[in-house]
Design an enzyme around this catalytic site. Sequence first.
Site, PDB file in Angstrom:
ATOM      1  N   GLU A 295      56.218   2.409  32.287  1.00  0.00           N
ATOM      2  CA  GLU A 295      54.942   2.349  33.007  1.00  0.00           C
ATOM      3  C   GLU A 295      55.012   1.140  33.920  1.00  0.00           C
ATOM      4  OE1 GLU A 295      55.366   0.780  30.144  1.00  0.00           O
ATOM      5  OE2 GLU A 295      54.635  -1.177  30.815  1.00  0.00           O
TER       6      GLU A 295
ATOM      7  N   SER B 280      57.322 -17.730  36.640  1.00  0.00           N
ATOM      8  CA  SER B 280      57.756 -16.423  36.135  1.00  0.00           C
ATOM      9  C   SER B 280      58.383 -15.546  37.208  1.00  0.00           C
ATOM     10  CB  SER B 280      56.577 -15.693  35.484  1.00  0.00           C
ATOM     11  OG  SER B 280      55.482 -15.640  36.374  1.00  0.00           O
TER      12      SER B 280
ATOM     13  N   LYS C 121      61.214 -10.339  34.214  1.00  0.00           N
ATOM     14  CA  LYS C 121      61.194  -8.993  33.620  1.00  0.00           C
ATOM     15  C   LYS C 121      62.587  -8.412  33.397  1.00  0.00           C
ATOM     16  CE  LYS C 121      56.524  -7.523  34.378  1.00  0.00           C
ATOM     17  NZ  LYS C 121      55.907  -8.535  35.265  1.00  0.00           N
TER      18      LYS C 121
END
Length: 400
Positions: A112, A378, A90
């Site tokens: 969010e 990930s 991310k």
Amino acid sequence: MMKFNVDERGYYGEYGGAYIPEMMYPNVKELQDNYLKILDDEIFRKEFSLLLRDYAGRPSPLYYAGRLSAYHNTNIYLKREDLNHTGAHKINNTIGQILIAKRLGKTRIIAETGAGQHGVATATVCALMGLKCFVYMGKLDVERQAPNVLRMKMLGAEVIPVTSGNMTLKDAANEAIRDWISNPVDTHYIIGSVVGPHPYPDLVARLQSVISEEIKWQLTEHIGKENPDYIIACVGGGSNAAGSFYHYLDNEDVKLVAVEAAGKGINSGKSAATMVLGSPGVIHGSRTILMQNEDGQITEPYSVSAGLDYPGIGPLFAWLYKMKRVTFDNATDTEALEAAFLLTRLEGIIPALESAHALAILGKMKFKKDDIVVVTISGRGDKDMAAYMKYLGESDYKNI
Ligand SMILES: *Cc1c(COP(=O)(O)O)cnc(C)c1O
């Protein structure tokens, strides 16, 4: 990536677009008009790649997992996004978007978050750049994800608990949209996946595409060619998968496999396998596939992994599915938990529960002995220790 690129109106075939309230149009238009110019700008590219290198720790290694390969009787390479700063892919996106926000003269950032991973990655880059940060988070998630709430607070972000709807991710996104409409001039909204109105799906895919850019040269270093036989990644909204597939999309020799969370089973009523259970509709500003009831109301998804617990999927993936470019599979909670323990015991790598879904299908697929298989890890599993220990039967373990 020509064939599967977004068109000028923000569509991938029949999916995508920008289905937004009129009041939000100026904000979205400003981004639409500027994002490609900024991404292409030499100074931006330099800043972005320096931060990816020196701050996030890229390139992330492409690791030949010898014992896991022997176990599955093939050749498995792990793309180690778990080694990035803040523990997942991310950060690639939030670094890129904070640089864009600064370019556009924004001083206030909103986001969010569901599990809090994107919230932490956003709070991190806001601290780095000295920008104010407000993270909307469903009240239920605030209670469930205490360690990440604490991290965001330590980083100086304000976490705003959302009490509307089911008090989870989609309600947090709705609230962030409301904030953006009220603060159109000074605020940038950092969306955390390849979802939302155009240009977000394309913007986030491009920022994450560094993953497949690296796989190409790293695989060449390992085996003398840049094409694996398979690339496998988990999908919530689809950003780590989009990044892992991006530079291979036009190369049909490389089979691309996306893995969704089946939760307690596809037909259990507790699942997040959007591609199996969903149908076309509009969610968070784009036309895509989503889980909904007959009245078009979104049905609550479920997965043991908070990052895959999303009722939609990025419009790029709805299109890649329709065009048969990406194969979809899914893994249950239990299969993912087992796969996480298998990787940990064979390789000494504790993966995020999300990533464990990608690992879980290795045992179900039929590989040849000389196949080259890349699996994107990930994120790392620190945040999931409570779930892992519960699985081991030590449910009194606390993840702080
Ligand atoms: C958020 C998250 C995901 C799911 O998001 P995508 O946009 O589908 O990549 C997957 N893995 C980890 C570790 C995450 O934090």
